[in-house]
Design a protein around this motif. Structure first.
Motif, PDB file in Angstrom:
ATOM      1  N   UNK A  17     113.681 -13.159  -5.573  1.00  0.00           N
ATOM      2  CA  UNK A  17     114.212 -12.601  -6.811  1.00  0.00           C
ATOM      3  C   UNK A  17     113.095 -12.528  -7.854  1.00  0.00           C
ATOM      4  N   UNK A  18     113.056 -11.403  -8.566  1.00  0.00           N
ATOM      5  CA  UNK A  18     112.026 -11.218  -9.578  1.00  0.00           C
ATOM      6  C   UNK A  18     112.471 -10.208 -10.621  1.00  0.00           C
ATOM      7  N   UNK A  19     111.506  -9.413 -11.106  1.00  0.00           N
ATOM      8  CA  UNK A  19     111.796  -8.394 -12.114  1.00  0.00           C
ATOM      9  C   UNK A  19     111.482  -7.020 -11.533  1.00  0.00           C
ATOM     10  N   UNK A  85     101.766 -10.323 -10.282  1.00  0.00           N
ATOM     11  CA  UNK A  85     101.505 -10.294 -11.728  1.00  0.00           C
ATOM     12  C   UNK A  85     101.028  -8.907 -12.145  1.00  0.00           C
ATOM     13  N   UNK A  86     101.924  -8.042 -12.594  1.00  0.00           N
ATOM     14  CA  UNK A  86     101.482  -6.723 -13.057  1.00  0.00           C
ATOM     15  C   UNK A  86     100.711  -6.827 -14.367  1.00  0.00           C
ATOM     16  N   UNK A  87      99.679  -6.005 -14.497  1.00  0.00           N
ATOM     17  CA  UNK A  87      98.862  -6.025 -15.712  1.00  0.00           C
ATOM     18  C   UNK A  87      99.697  -5.612 -16.927  1.00  0.00           C
ATOM     19  N   UNK A  88      99.459  -6.275 -18.030  1.00  0.00           N
ATOM     20  CA  UNK A  88     100.184  -5.935 -19.254  1.00  0.00           C
ATOM     21  C   UNK A  88      99.673  -4.643 -19.860  1.00  0.00           C
ATOM     22  N   UNK A  89      98.403  -4.348 -19.645  1.00  0.00           N
ATOM     23  CA  UNK A  89      97.836  -3.095 -20.150  1.00  0.00           C
ATOM     24  C   UNK A  89      96.716  -2.662 -19.223  1.00  0.00           C
ATOM     25  N   UNK A 112     108.336  -7.173  -9.149  1.00  0.00           N
ATOM     26  CA  UNK A 112     107.220  -8.026  -9.569  1.00  0.00           C
ATOM     27  C   UNK A 112     107.713  -9.448  -9.783  1.00  0.00           C
ATOM     28  N   UNK A 113     106.758 -10.309 -10.101  1.00  0.00           N
ATOM     29  CA  UNK A 113     107.072 -11.704 -10.449  1.00  0.00           C
ATOM     30  C   UNK A 113     107.744 -12.444  -9.298  1.00  0.00           C
ATOM     31  N   UNK A 114     107.280 -12.170  -8.073  1.00  0.00           N
ATOM     32  CA  UNK A 114     107.715 -12.975  -6.936  1.00  0.00           C
ATOM     33  C   UNK A 114     106.474 -13.596  -6.287  1.00  0.00           C
ATOM     34  N   UNK A 115     106.696 -14.563  -5.435  1.00  0.00           N
ATOM     35  CA  UNK A 115     105.593 -15.255  -4.764  1.00  0.00           C
ATOM     36  C   UNK A 115     105.135 -14.404  -3.576  1.00  0.00           C
ATOM     37  N   UNK A 116     104.203 -13.495  -3.824  1.00  0.00           N
ATOM     38  CA  UNK A 116     103.736 -12.597  -2.766  1.00  0.00           C
ATOM     39  C   UNK A 116     102.951 -13.349  -1.690  1.00  0.00           C
ATOM     40  N   UNK A 117     102.366 -14.477  -2.045  1.00  0.00           N
ATOM     41  CA  UNK A 117     101.675 -15.286  -1.031  1.00  0.00           C
ATOM     42  C   UNK A 117     102.697 -15.832  -0.009  1.00  0.00           C
ATOM     43  N   UNK A 118     103.796 -16.359  -0.503  1.00  0.00           N
ATOM     44  CA  UNK A 118     104.840 -16.872   0.399  1.00  0.00           C
ATOM     45  C   UNK A 118     105.428 -15.743   1.236  1.00  0.00           C
ATOM     46  N   UNK A 119     105.625 -14.577   0.626  1.00  0.00           N
ATOM     47  CA  UNK A 119     106.174 -13.439   1.357  1.00  0.00           C
ATOM     48  C   UNK A 119     105.218 -12.981   2.459  1.00  0.00           C
ATOM     49  N   UNK A 120     103.923 -12.939   2.143  1.00  0.00           N
ATOM     50  CA  UNK A 120     102.920 -12.523   3.127  1.00  0.00           C
ATOM     51  C   UNK A 120     102.853 -13.517   4.288  1.00  0.00           C
ATOM     52  N   UNK A 121     102.842 -14.802   3.978  1.00  0.00           N
ATOM     53  CA  UNK A 121     102.803 -15.819   5.032  1.00  0.00           C
ATOM     54  C   UNK A 121     104.026 -15.692   5.940  1.00  0.00           C
ATOM     55  N   UNK A 122     105.174 -15.414   5.331  1.00  0.00           N
ATOM     56  CA  UNK A 122     106.391 -15.255   6.128  1.00  0.00           C
ATOM     57  C   UNK A 122     106.266 -14.067   7.080  1.00  0.00           C
TER      58      UNK A 122
END
Length: 373
Positions: A17-19, A85-89, A112-122
């Motif tokens: 879950x994220x944004x 982490x999407x860039x703010x600008x 965005x704002x999810x643990x992409x490292x955990x997702x990739x490892x999975x």
């Protein structure tokens, strides 16, 4: 930055879950991860990513925005985009719009704002699988049901979606030395650019071209481009390749083109557990011992023997390149009477975002055409 909630559900029931990032909506595809630290614009506009939701392993995405020069095609092709982490600008003088704004403009749903490292490892552990992203609701069970009813990549034929409708010509830079017919299975903009800089006039032709039409062009060589989908569905492209080899025309293929070349020579292809995607993959040339760091985007590979030559009706075939991470076949070469006649590589020597180690393969294509002209 968006404050809308979003949810990502894999077909095995795993939930993140994220944004929302990009357009609001729902999307489905095959979840794959790309390890490139840069070049997200080239990745998103690569036609080879049709049907796939791309997870960026680099944590910070969007810092250079979006510009008008780096697209590899006319549009974004990915089914969805996942970042931490999407860039703010945007912080590049070349940027004309932010990445988030471009995703919205082209209707690309992301999270965005999810643990992409955990997702990739999975995904590395469990393998690539179908996925859904939604910013329309938070019901994981409902999204999971939709994911499991979505198409798989195995058996997917996407070439007709990405190929050009009409032939077009990219003129050689400087004096014209050769003319090449490039079969568009999902070609990227930098591919003709690499060839025209070497004095090659490139005629990009639709994947639906007939063998008779292709051979009647009487070009100095034929190029098989990258592209999306399962190579086992590309019978027409395989037939074109066999016709070119039978006519003894010089041929060079990359990525999907390597898989088509392999199938035309009688090898099978198979789906990798999670594929190779990114711009940091080490490949060894078995002939010279040279090691190049290369760009990859493939979920299928050629099943050819590493320990012996194979005799075919077109000549002798050897595996010319292997991935140093897992020994996956990364290139084939066809020789007749001891001379090189055609070759292919599984990776991207034309990768616009780099690395550029393998650009010399276009010089090899030039040398092949020169030797057989």
């Amino acid at each position: 930055m968006s404050t809308n909630k979003a949810i990502l559900v894999l077909e095995d029931g795993t939930v993140f879950r994220g944004r929302s990032y990009g357009a609001i909506g729902e999307t489905f595809g095959e979840a794959v991860f790309s390890t490139g630290m840069s070049g997200y614009q080239e990745t998103l506009t690569d036609p080879s990513y049709v049907g796939q939701v791309v997870i960026a392993t680099a944590p910070h995405i969007g810092n250079t925005g979006w510009n008008d020069e780096d697209d590899e095609s006319q549009r974004i092709w990915v089914s969805g985009y996942v970042v931490r982490d999407p860039a703010r600008r945007a912080s590049s003088w070349r940027s004309t719009i932010s990445l988030d704004e471009q995703l919205v403009a082209q209707g690309i749903v992301g999270i965005s704002d999810i643990d992409t490292r955990a997702l990739t490892i999975h995904l590395r552990d469990a393998g690539a699988m179908r996925v859904g992203i939604s910013s329309l609701g938070e019901d994981a069970a409902d999204l999971l049901d939709k994911v499991r009813r979505s198409p798989r990549m195995e058996g997917a034929d996407h070439v007709a979606t990405v190929t050009t409708n009409e032939p077009y010509v990219v003129q050689a830079v400087g004096p014209k030395r050769f003319t090449v017919a490039a079969i568009d299975l999902g070609i990227k903009s930098n591919t003709p650019r690499q060839m025209v800089e070497r004095g090659i006039e490139v005629i990009v032709v639709p994947a639906s071209i007939t063998a008779e039409e292709l051979l009647e062009m009487n070009t100095d060589g034929v190029f098989l481009s990258n592209g999306p989908g399962d190579p086992a569905t590309a019978d027409h492209a395989v037939g074109l390749t066999r016709a070119v080899l039978g006519a003894r025309r010089p041929m060079f293929g990359i990525c999907f083109g390597n898989q088509i070349f392999g199938r035309a020579l009688g090898f099978d292809t198979y789906k990798l557990k999670y594929g190779h995607r990114g711009i940091n993959q080490p490949v060894r040339d078995r002939t010279t011992g040279r090691i190049d760091i290369t760009a990859h985007n493939h979920g299928f590979a050629v099943d050819a023997p590493l320990d012996k030559s194979v005799e075919t009706e077109f000549g002798t075939v050897n595996v010319s390149h292997v991935c140093l991470n897992d020994d996956v076949v990364e290139g084939l070469e066809l020789r007749r009477d001891g001379q090189l006649r055609a070759f292919s590589v599984q990776y991207h020597p034309e990768a616009a975002a780099g690395p550029h180690d393998a650009e010399h393969l276009f010089d090899r294509f030039v040398a092949l055409m020169q030797a057989t002209k």
